[in-house]
Design an enzyme around this catalytic site. Structure first.
Site, PDB file in Angstrom:
ATOM      1  NE  ARG A  30      -2.412   0.554   3.654  1.00  0.00           N
ATOM      2  CZ  ARG A  30      -1.691   1.117   4.630  1.00  0.00           C
ATOM      3  NH1 ARG A  30      -1.266   2.370   4.514  1.00  0.00           N
ATOM      4  NH2 ARG A  30      -1.396   0.439   5.722  1.00  0.00           N
ATOM      5  CG  ASP A  48     -10.523  15.436 -15.564  1.00  0.00           C
ATOM      6  OD1 ASP A  48      -9.839  14.825 -16.402  1.00  0.00           O
ATOM      7  OD2 ASP A  48     -11.497  14.922 -14.990  1.00  0.00           O
ATOM      8  CE  LYS A  58     -13.273   7.164 -18.478  1.00  0.00           C
ATOM      9  NZ  LYS A  58     -12.994   7.178 -17.044  1.00  0.00           N
TER      10      LYS A  58
END
Length: 459
Positions: free
Chosen positions: A51, A177, A202
């Site tokens: 992590r 963004d 994407k």
């Protein structure tokens, strides 16, 4: 070992992808271990627990910082939404966010229903500098930009927003963004932005098989990057090693895919433009020469994308230039007789749009975007369904607005698929019958992809 002077494509292939010193493997291995051995208490080789750090995530983050021009720090997260949540968490309590009004539905949902932050939504494309300045409050910590916006592809001048932010005493951070253009077509950090956000799901991954988000920051934001990395570890919304490996592999071909996405989108947009007034009300693709903000689109190109675009030839003669793979358009509903009408008409509009979407052969009806395969969707009932209807209407997200994500298939095949779906949706299924008659089918001419209605399309 790559250099900052290497081209975009060279960095994509080689950054953080050196052959293994242990085995000579030319592709980085996948490190699935969740924990790492220590030679003594607190003495390790840079990794303790996955992590907090993982070799595959480090390699991906290094690559992202290299691909985003002006970037120095890359941070990967388990999803784009997790990325959004972490950024907003970093602002602290009682913070105010000024956001573009045409924002992704998931971002809108998080800002308004989860974050507990004050948020003002403003048309950052068209509002004056004075209006934007006045919308910034003493506690405004962040200005949130999407450019192009989702799904109406509005373009915002990043440099203008940065200048307004810097002139205000609050001096808020500016986040962009840049998912729709990827680091290939746009470089917000070079325009003065403080943070760039990507949904790696994407274009950067590009194969519709990874859920992930990322932030990239410039070298001047060492402290902010450290704060975000602390939250990355503390919140724990981190991607797994295999997903990081897949995303790094996908990013190696980003420059090649983005060029083909752009070629295909421009071809489709030019065809749709030729059908305005027939089956199409309007087309939104900033790369089109006739788009009102085409000049801004060109000015916003990254240095490497501009070099490639300039090499394609005369933009005016070509009718525009490739500018990402996203195209939006508004379809005209059909009447009972099958003739298109000039204005949207409620249920008829929705029925026509759905008929188009379910008649596509190569475009898959699905949410998301940026994969090698072409996708199509109805934002008002899919990706932006969480936005209140009145707000959607104000933004122009009606039931006639269709969003296309053009993949890397052959451009002419994509045009033909859109053509046949329009024929079915607007004129009825009977148009599928082959005809050589001058009047086409049902008294209406079949759509053309060449000739006077369709100027020559660039490849």
């Amino acid at each position: 070992m790559t250099s900052s002077t290497d081209s975009f494509g060279t960095r994509a292939v080689h950054t953080a992808s050196e052959p293994s010193q242990e085995t000579g493997a030319v592709i980085p291995p996948i490190s699935l271990s969740t924990t790492y051995a220590q030679s003594a208490v607190g003495v390790h080789k840079g990794y303790e627990y996955t992590r907090s750090g993982n070799p595959n995530r480090d390699q991906l983050e290094t690559l992202l910082a290299s691909l985003e021009s002006g970037g120095a720090y890359g941070l990967a997260f388990a999803s784009g939404s997790a990325t959004t949540a972490t950024v907003l968490q970093a602002l602290g309590t009682d913070a105010h966010v000024l956001s573009v009004n045409d924002v992704y539905g998931g971002t809108f949902r998080y800002m308004t229903k989860v974050s507990n932050l004050q948020t003002t939504f403003l048309d950052l494309e068209n509002e004056s500098d004075e209006a934007i300045y006045n919308a910034i409050k003493p506690n405004t910590k962040l200005i949130w930009i999407e450019s192009p916006t989702n799904p109406t592809l509005r373009l915002i001048s990043i440099e203008r927003i940065v200048a307004v932010a810097r002139s205000h005493p609050a001096n808020p951070l500016v986040l962009v963004d840049s998912t729709f253009l990827s680091p290939y077509y746009q470089s917000p950090l070079l325009a003065g932005a403080d943070i760039v956000l990507h949904s790696l799901t994407k274009y950067i991954n590009g194969h519709s098989d990874v859920l992930m988000g990322a932030l990239v920051l410039p070298a001047r934001h060492t402290e902010l990057a450290a704060r975000l990395r602390f939250l990355q570890n503390a919140i724990g919304a981190v991607p797994g090693a295999f997903d990081c490996w897949l995303a790094q592999r996908g990013a190696k071909t980003l420059h090649l895919r983005m060029r083909q996405h752009g070629r295909g989108a421009l071809r489709v947009a030019r065809f749709l433009q030729s059908r305005v007034g027939h089956e199409v009300r309007d087309v939104v693709y900033p790369g089109l020469a006739g788009h009102p903000r085409n000049a801004l689109a060109y000015a916003s190109l990254s240095p490497h994308a501009r070099t490639w675009v300039d090499g394609l030839g005369d933009r005016a003669e070509a009718g525009g230039f490739p500018y990402g793979g996203m195209v939006s358009f508004r379809i005209l509903p059909r009447t009972a007789s099958g003739a298109p009408v000039a204005e949207a008409q409620g249920e008829k509009t929705h029925a026509t749009a759905e008929a188009f979407l379910t008649s596509l052969r190569l475009f898959t009806l699905a949410e998301s975007l940026g994969g090698v395969e072409s996708l199509a969707e109805l934002p008002s009932m899919m990706t932006h369904g969480s936005i209140p209807p009145a707000e959607r209407a104000n933004l122009g997200i009606g039931d006639d607005l269709i969003r296309l994500s053009c993949g890397i298939e052959d451009e002419e095949d994509l045009v033909q698929d859109v053509k046949q779906a329009l024929e079915i949706a607007v004129y009825g299924a009977a148009v599928n019958a082959k005809t050589n008659g001058a009047n086409g089918v049902n008294g209406y001419h079949s759509l053309a992809t060449g000739g006077e209605d369709t100027p020559p399309l660039v490849g």
